[in-house]
Motif scaffolding. Sequence first.
Motif, PDB file in Angstrom:
ATOM      1  N   GLY A 171     -16.243  -1.712   5.003  1.00 14.04           N
ATOM      2  CA  GLY A 171     -16.431  -0.536   4.163  1.00 14.04           C
ATOM      3  C   GLY A 171     -16.054  -0.845   2.731  1.00 14.04           C
ATOM      4  N   ASP A 172     -15.095  -0.087   2.229  1.00 16.66           N
ATOM      5  CA  ASP A 172     -14.626  -0.298   0.854  1.00 16.66           C
ATOM      6  C   ASP A 172     -13.375  -1.161   0.787  1.00 16.66           C
ATOM      7  N   PHE A 173     -12.970  -1.738   1.926  1.00 13.95           N
ATOM      8  CA  PHE A 173     -11.725  -2.478   1.971  1.00 13.95           C
ATOM      9  C   PHE A 173     -11.963  -3.977   2.081  1.00 13.95           C
ATOM     10  N   TYR A 174     -11.322  -4.723   1.194  1.00 15.27           N
ATOM     11  CA  TYR A 174     -11.231  -6.178   1.359  1.00 15.27           C
ATOM     12  C   TYR A 174      -9.981  -6.425   2.185  1.00 15.27           C
ATOM     13  N   LEU A 175     -10.157  -6.932   3.397  1.00 16.66           N
ATOM     14  CA  LEU A 175      -9.050  -6.996   4.339  1.00 16.66           C
ATOM     15  C   LEU A 175      -7.988  -8.013   3.946  1.00 16.66           C
ATOM     16  N   GLY A 176      -8.307  -8.900   3.013  1.00 18.96           N
ATOM     17  CA  GLY A 176      -7.299  -9.822   2.506  1.00 18.96           C
ATOM     18  C   GLY A 176      -6.159  -9.108   1.811  1.00 18.96           C
ATOM     19  N   TYR A 177      -6.394  -7.847   1.441  1.00 10.85           N
ATOM     20  CA  TYR A 177      -5.359  -7.029   0.813  1.00 10.85           C
ATOM     21  C   TYR A 177      -4.166  -6.836   1.755  1.00 10.85           C
ATOM     22  N   PHE A 178      -4.433  -6.878   3.075  1.00  8.80           N
ATOM     23  CA  PHE A 178      -3.384  -6.638   4.065  1.00  8.80           C
ATOM     24  C   PHE A 178      -2.823  -7.931   4.640  1.00  8.80           C
ATOM     25  N   GLU A 179      -3.255  -9.082   4.128  1.00 16.28           N
ATOM     26  CA  GLU A 179      -2.899 -10.344   4.761  1.00 16.28           C
ATOM     27  C   GLU A 179      -1.404 -10.625   4.688  1.00 16.28           C
ATOM     28  N   ARG A 180      -0.772 -10.271   3.591  1.00 16.64           N
ATOM     29  CA  ARG A 180       0.639 -10.611   3.411  1.00 16.64           C
ATOM     30  C   ARG A 180       1.549  -9.807   4.328  1.00 16.64           C
ATOM     31  N   SER A 181       1.173  -8.557   4.600  1.00 14.99           N
ATOM     32  CA  SER A 181       2.058  -7.707   5.398  1.00 14.99           C
ATOM     33  C   SER A 181       1.262  -6.614   6.092  1.00 14.99           C
ATOM     34  N   VAL A 182       1.555  -6.392   7.372  1.00 17.46           N
ATOM     35  CA  VAL A 182       0.991  -5.279   8.130  1.00 17.46           C
ATOM     36  C   VAL A 182       2.170  -4.432   8.599  1.00 17.46           C
ATOM     37  N   ASP A 183       2.478  -3.381   7.832  1.00 11.42           N
ATOM     38  CA  ASP A 183       3.668  -2.567   8.105  1.00 11.42           C
ATOM     39  C   ASP A 183       3.395  -1.529   9.186  1.00 11.42           C
TER      40      ASP A 183
END
Length: 409
Positions: A292-304
């Motif tokens: 969608g509108d999300f680049y999933l690399g944005y969450f690579e460092r941390s999944v809280d």
Amino acid sequence: MIALRALPRGSVVAWVLVLFFVPVWVGISVGFFWSAITALTVLLLLVSWARVSLRLADGWMAAFLIVLCGMFALKGVALSPTVTAVLEWVVPYVWGRVACARVGVRWVTRTIAGVAVVAAVLGVLEFATSFNPWVLVPGPEPLYSTWSELQPRGGVLRVEGAFGHSIAFGTTLAMSSAFVIAARWRPAPTMLALGALVAAVVLTFSRTGAITLALTITLSVLLLPGLSRWLRAGIVGLGVVVAVVVPVLNSVLGAAGEEAEVSAEYRTDLLVLLRQVDLFGNAGDWATLVSGDFYLGYFERSVDNALLSILLRIGYVPTFLLIVVIFCAVLMMVRRQERSAGAIAVAGQMPSLVVVAMITQYGTFFWFCVGLAITSGAAASGQPDDEIVLERPGRGAGIPVPSRSLWAP
């Protein structure tokens, strides 16, 4: 090792002290890095065998371990998540089962309560002095730099203790509040101890810690048997005082309103990762994808989000097996005779499982409490005949066939 076997109570005290006062970046490298708490837990399991009643939760945990090993053999899950699952989830669970059986529920409860109170007092001193002594303890990179950096909120340093993160410290103290109430100290010492825990959790400026603390104390007052009316009334009074003091926390969060809002939005955005989860095994290289509108690399460092993080690592089916184990621990609260501080501590953490990962020592303590809840429930229900021998092979060792206790919740 002989001393650890000969002094079971001392072993439990040593484990709790390491849990609360040795940072996760302290450990040894043998093949890979073993944090101090992980290495000690494995060592204690090797030397501290004991008889425990088989419960339904053990069957589900065994099923999880079998599925995990099968996925690893078929290359459906990598080595790192497999080692994490075994050493940081399964092993603390088993240690919680064995430790309680070795020394009894009361000793474990009072040891955790006493050490947690000391950690809370040190946390308050940390806030008063703006000095965290644990960050001076060296450790290997990048582990040290990842967890030793102190976190500000609204221009104020958040209390972290030896946990490397304010949320991990706050949620661990929240779980410990059930043990303080269950320790059966006199009302005055209990109230002072709870006051120290509440103060330390407030000073972490963690909404997750505050919410789970309130939930854990509420469940403890309502469900733990044997509490005096004076103690229940005192805890209710403490709750009223906290309700007056909490605006201080809100003022800090208000000063960092944008930061808190971004943090909340981030946790909501994480749900997009559910599209990448498989039935079995890890989600692959999802960090390079756009959904969608999300680049999933944005969450690579941390999944809280603990549950989502586990789902991404091992898939829906193995995660479901772990959830059932947790559910079995929470079910210990249903029957009065099986209620324990461990079960209430686990139940109080249900909100945190979707807003914070099982970071540093928090995850170890959570799974320890799950195992503790199962053993406490078995001991309270009095089933001495349905046991499995958890000991080294040798003369006299054996595994009696379990009967009805295997199917008890």
